[in-house]
Design a protein around this motif. Sequence first.
Motif, PDB file in Angstrom:
ATOM      1  N   GLY A 175      -1.695  -0.520   1.262  1.00  0.00           N
ATOM      2  CA  GLY A 175      -1.847  -1.930   1.653  1.00  0.00           C
ATOM      3  C   GLY A 175      -2.296  -2.762   0.473  1.00  0.00           C
ATOM      4  N   GLY A 176      -1.393  -3.552  -0.086  1.00  0.00           N
ATOM      5  CA  GLY A 176      -1.758  -4.356  -1.261  1.00  0.00           C
ATOM      6  C   GLY A 176      -1.653  -5.841  -0.984  1.00  0.00           C
ATOM      7  N   ILE A 177      -2.436  -6.639  -1.730  1.00  0.00           N
ATOM      8  CA  ILE A 177      -2.339  -8.099  -1.550  1.00  0.00           C
ATOM      9  C   ILE A 177      -1.046  -8.621  -2.169  1.00  0.00           C
ATOM     10  CG2 ILE A 177      -4.815  -8.679  -1.371  1.00  0.00           C
ATOM     11  CD1 ILE A 177      -4.550  -9.500  -4.442  1.00  0.00           C
ATOM     12  N   ASP A 178      -0.457  -7.831  -3.082  1.00  0.00           N
ATOM     13  CA  ASP A 178       0.816  -8.248  -3.685  1.00  0.00           C
ATOM     14  C   ASP A 178       1.583  -7.000  -4.140  1.00  0.00           C
ATOM     15  OD1 ASP A 178      -0.636  -7.416  -5.893  1.00  0.00           O
ATOM     16  OD2 ASP A 178      -1.002  -9.430  -6.657  1.00  0.00           O
ATOM     17  N   GLU A 179       2.821  -7.214  -4.568  1.00  0.00           N
ATOM     18  CA  GLU A 179       3.682  -6.101  -4.981  1.00  0.00           C
ATOM     19  C   GLU A 179       3.073  -5.313  -6.138  1.00  0.00           C
ATOM     20  OE1 GLU A 179       6.843  -4.901  -3.883  1.00  0.00           O
ATOM     21  OE2 GLU A 179       6.102  -6.040  -2.164  1.00  0.00           O
ATOM     22  N   ARG A 180       2.462  -6.045  -7.050  1.00  0.00           N
ATOM     23  CA  ARG A 180       1.922  -5.380  -8.245  1.00  0.00           C
ATOM     24  C   ARG A 180       0.839  -4.369  -7.851  1.00  0.00           C
ATOM     25  NH1 ARG A 180      -0.657  -8.397 -13.538  1.00  0.00           N
ATOM     26  NH2 ARG A 180      -0.695  -6.570 -14.905  1.00  0.00           N
ATOM     27  N   THR A 181      -0.051  -4.798  -6.961  1.00  0.00           N
ATOM     28  CA  THR A 181      -1.107  -3.882  -6.501  1.00  0.00           C
ATOM     29  C   THR A 181      -0.489  -2.670  -5.811  1.00  0.00           C
ATOM     30  OG1 THR A 181      -2.575  -5.757  -6.048  1.00  0.00           O
ATOM     31  CG2 THR A 181      -3.139  -3.666  -5.012  1.00  0.00           C
ATOM     32  N   THR A 182       0.458  -2.951  -4.895  1.00  0.00           N
ATOM     33  CA  THR A 182       1.046  -1.858  -4.125  1.00  0.00           C
ATOM     34  C   THR A 182       1.802  -0.895  -5.039  1.00  0.00           C
ATOM     35  OG1 THR A 182       1.270  -3.493  -2.363  1.00  0.00           O
ATOM     36  CG2 THR A 182       2.304  -1.376  -1.978  1.00  0.00           C
ATOM     37  N   ASP A 183       2.430  -1.430  -6.090  1.00  0.00           N
ATOM     38  CA  ASP A 183       3.137  -0.562  -7.046  1.00  0.00           C
ATOM     39  C   ASP A 183       2.151   0.371  -7.759  1.00  0.00           C
ATOM     40  OD1 ASP A 183       5.563  -1.650  -6.418  1.00  0.00           O
ATOM     41  OD2 ASP A 183       5.659  -2.986  -8.166  1.00  0.00           O
ATOM     42  N   THR A 200       2.394  -2.068   2.999  1.00  0.00           N
ATOM     43  CA  THR A 200       2.039  -3.120   3.948  1.00  0.00           C
ATOM     44  C   THR A 200       0.913  -3.991   3.396  1.00  0.00           C
ATOM     45  OG1 THR A 200       1.437  -3.506   6.260  1.00  0.00           O
ATOM     46  CG2 THR A 200       0.408  -1.620   5.222  1.00  0.00           C
ATOM     47  N   SER A 201       0.380  -4.866   4.240  1.00  0.00           N
ATOM     48  CA  SER A 201      -0.724  -5.728   3.816  1.00  0.00           C
ATOM     49  C   SER A 201      -2.043  -4.976   4.004  1.00  0.00           C
ATOM     50  CB  SER A 201      -0.757  -6.991   4.678  1.00  0.00           C
ATOM     51  OG  SER A 201      -1.054  -6.622   6.014  1.00  0.00           O
ATOM     52  N   PRO A 202      -3.108  -5.392   3.318  1.00  0.00           N
ATOM     53  CA  PRO A 202      -4.407  -4.714   3.535  1.00  0.00           C
ATOM     54  C   PRO A 202      -4.835  -4.738   4.992  1.00  0.00           C
ATOM     55  CG  PRO A 202      -4.517  -6.092   1.576  1.00  0.00           C
ATOM     56  CD  PRO A 202      -3.193  -6.390   2.221  1.00  0.00           C
ATOM     57  N   ARG A 203      -4.635  -5.884   5.683  1.00  0.00           N
ATOM     58  CA  ARG A 203      -5.169  -5.947   7.056  1.00  0.00           C
ATOM     59  C   ARG A 203      -4.401  -5.054   8.018  1.00  0.00           C
ATOM     60  NH1 ARG A 203      -6.619 -11.320   8.544  1.00  0.00           N
ATOM     61  NH2 ARG A 203      -6.950 -11.615   6.331  1.00  0.00           N
ATOM     62  N   THR A 204      -3.097  -4.868   7.754  1.00  0.00           N
ATOM     63  CA  THR A 204      -2.347  -3.923   8.601  1.00  0.00           C
ATOM     64  C   THR A 204      -2.802  -2.491   8.301  1.00  0.00           C
ATOM     65  OG1 THR A 204      -0.477  -5.430   8.686  1.00  0.00           O
ATOM     66  CG2 THR A 204      -0.026  -3.139   9.258  1.00  0.00           C
ATOM     67  N   ALA A 205      -3.045  -2.230   7.028  1.00  0.00           N
ATOM     68  CA  ALA A 205      -3.533  -0.890   6.654  1.00  0.00           C
ATOM     69  C   ALA A 205      -4.858  -0.606   7.361  1.00  0.00           C
ATOM     70  CB  ALA A 205      -3.714  -0.818   5.131  1.00  0.00           C
ATOM     71  N   GLU A 206      -5.736  -1.590   7.373  1.00  0.00           N
ATOM     72  CA  GLU A 206      -7.039  -1.434   8.042  1.00  0.00           C
ATOM     73  C   GLU A 206      -6.853  -1.175   9.534  1.00  0.00           C
ATOM     74  OE1 GLU A 206      -9.453  -4.469   5.006  1.00  0.00           O
ATOM     75  OE2 GLU A 206      -8.309  -5.261   6.663  1.00  0.00           O
ATOM     76  N   MET A 207      -5.909  -1.899  10.109  1.00  0.00           N
ATOM     77  CA  MET A 207      -5.661  -1.788  11.555  1.00  0.00           C
ATOM     78  C   MET A 207      -5.037  -0.434  11.914  1.00  0.00           C
ATOM     79  SD  MET A 207      -6.090  -3.740  14.228  1.00  0.00           S
ATOM     80  CE  MET A 207      -5.468  -4.064  15.856  1.00  0.00           C
ATOM     81  N   ILE A 208      -4.200   0.082  11.038  1.00  0.00           N
ATOM     82  CA  ILE A 208      -3.565   1.394  11.302  1.00  0.00           C
ATOM     83  C   ILE A 208      -4.658   2.450  11.466  1.00  0.00           C
ATOM     84  CG2 ILE A 208      -2.212   3.278  10.241  1.00  0.00           C
ATOM     85  CD1 ILE A 208      -0.403   1.070   8.999  1.00  0.00           C
ATOM     86  N   LYS A 209      -5.631   2.402  10.571  1.00  0.00           N
ATOM     87  CA  LYS A 209      -6.715   3.391  10.600  1.00  0.00           C
ATOM     88  C   LYS A 209      -7.482   3.340  11.932  1.00  0.00           C
ATOM     89  CE  LYS A 209     -10.039   6.056   9.518  1.00  0.00           C
ATOM     90  NZ  LYS A 209     -10.035   7.405   9.059  1.00  0.00           N
TER      91      LYS A 209
END
Length: 449
Positions: A175-183, A200-209
């Motif tokens: 879950g990254g705030i942008d493509e660069r982070t996620t890469d 995905t986004s950080p908040r979706t990543a948090e929610m998955i957990k």
Amino acid sequence: MKVSVIGTGYVGLVSGVCLADKGHEVVCVDIDPKKVDRINRADPPIHERGLDELLEKNIGTHLRATTDLATAVRESDLSLIAVGTPFKGDEIDLRYIRQAAADIGNALRGKNGYHVVIVKSTVVPGTTENVVLPELERASGKKAGVDFGVGMNPEFLREGEAIEDFMSPDRIVLGGIDERTTDVLAELYSVFQDVPKIRTSPRTAEMIKYTANSLLATMISFSNEIGNLAASLGGIDVVEVMRGVHLDKRLTPILADGRRVVPGFTTYLEAGCGFGGSCFPKDVKALIAHGEKAGSPMRLLAQVVQVNERQPARVIELIKKHHASLDGLSVAVLGVAFKPGTDDIRESPALPVLETLLAEGAKVTVFDPIAVEPLQAAYPSQPIRYAEKLTDATTSADVIVLMTRWPEFKELPSLLSGRDPQPLVVDGRRMLDKASVARYEGIGLTPVA
Ligand code: UGA
């Protein structure tokens, strides 16, 4: 990649050791010099199967530990935040997360070049973007998305199997705030191939957990509620009920050759004395509190917690069916760890059972293969007798209570055979065959009198 891991609890240390074993250069950071010292001496401060070997193999080469967070952050490309996120009564306690973000931010002030900060701790949806990111910007004087990246990468490690779960992941959530982070995060995990990776986004990543843990906790409380009804109705055994339910081919699919696939989650669809540990209770409560704040009450999850909190009392009720008073009763409590394979007693259902037994005057003997030390530390002045061996605990007990599904407790029927009088066995985990001991009581069962 050069990685700094902030926090050496079971998530941080396991992640650090495993990433080092996969070839990354890892520095583990902790404020506790004793822990740091132990890690550097290849003496793991936590009990986790396979950790000793992996630590021994990597320490001093790809891995080291330090209390110097600033240098560790500056000398790495990516920092993982793996500090504790306890529940403080009405909401998740983010103080360690905030502190870690502030410390990393301060270190980034003096660093040239791009850095990525990843939250690995379990945090409620929105925390990475609304708490960690602003704190990093404030402390560093730099801009997220320009000077540094921010992301969330939840862990799915079970205590006791954490090394195995890390090394053979079932999914990796990036879950990254942008493509660069996620890469960059994807690069960290590029050593793990053939694993579904969700960008995905950080908040979706948090929610998955939270969703993953809440589902499992719900399955346990659901099974316990069915078990409680079975016991009230009488003549129904929840073990048989669940066996019938598990045979639904959507739960246990039938292969072409007729064999059944038995997915691991079916074991969460069994009745018992309730869930515990450092994750399920706190995570479900944190999500409930978060939903409340967001104006979206989590009614089902609130009941999941309530059912769970009442479950240990069921064990006491089963004893009291036979012994109206606990005063002077000799009771052996087998298992205090919240589950087998760990010495963790946090939120273990055995604790409220133990406390009631002691408060009502029972003479309590405890046996657990590895969790005795933490129990002694938690109850230093209680009159608890600790047995070295299973047989020592059971020899003179009037009542034997099974609270943790340790495999060695399966020996109980043979240990008790021929004993006169026979003790009452209260099976909080429904792990024994109910016909294998003379006097049996179990969760989700009313024996025909
Ligand atoms: C749990 C999740 O299973 C992990 O996926 C997650 O990463 C972890 O929380 C976390 O958030 O860090 P853990 O708490 O180590 O892992 O333990 P589990 O093995 O899932 O057990 C949790 C509770 O469920 C225990 O009290 C255990 O007794 C109970 N349980 C477990 C059952 O009642 N039945 C089972 O088959 C397994």
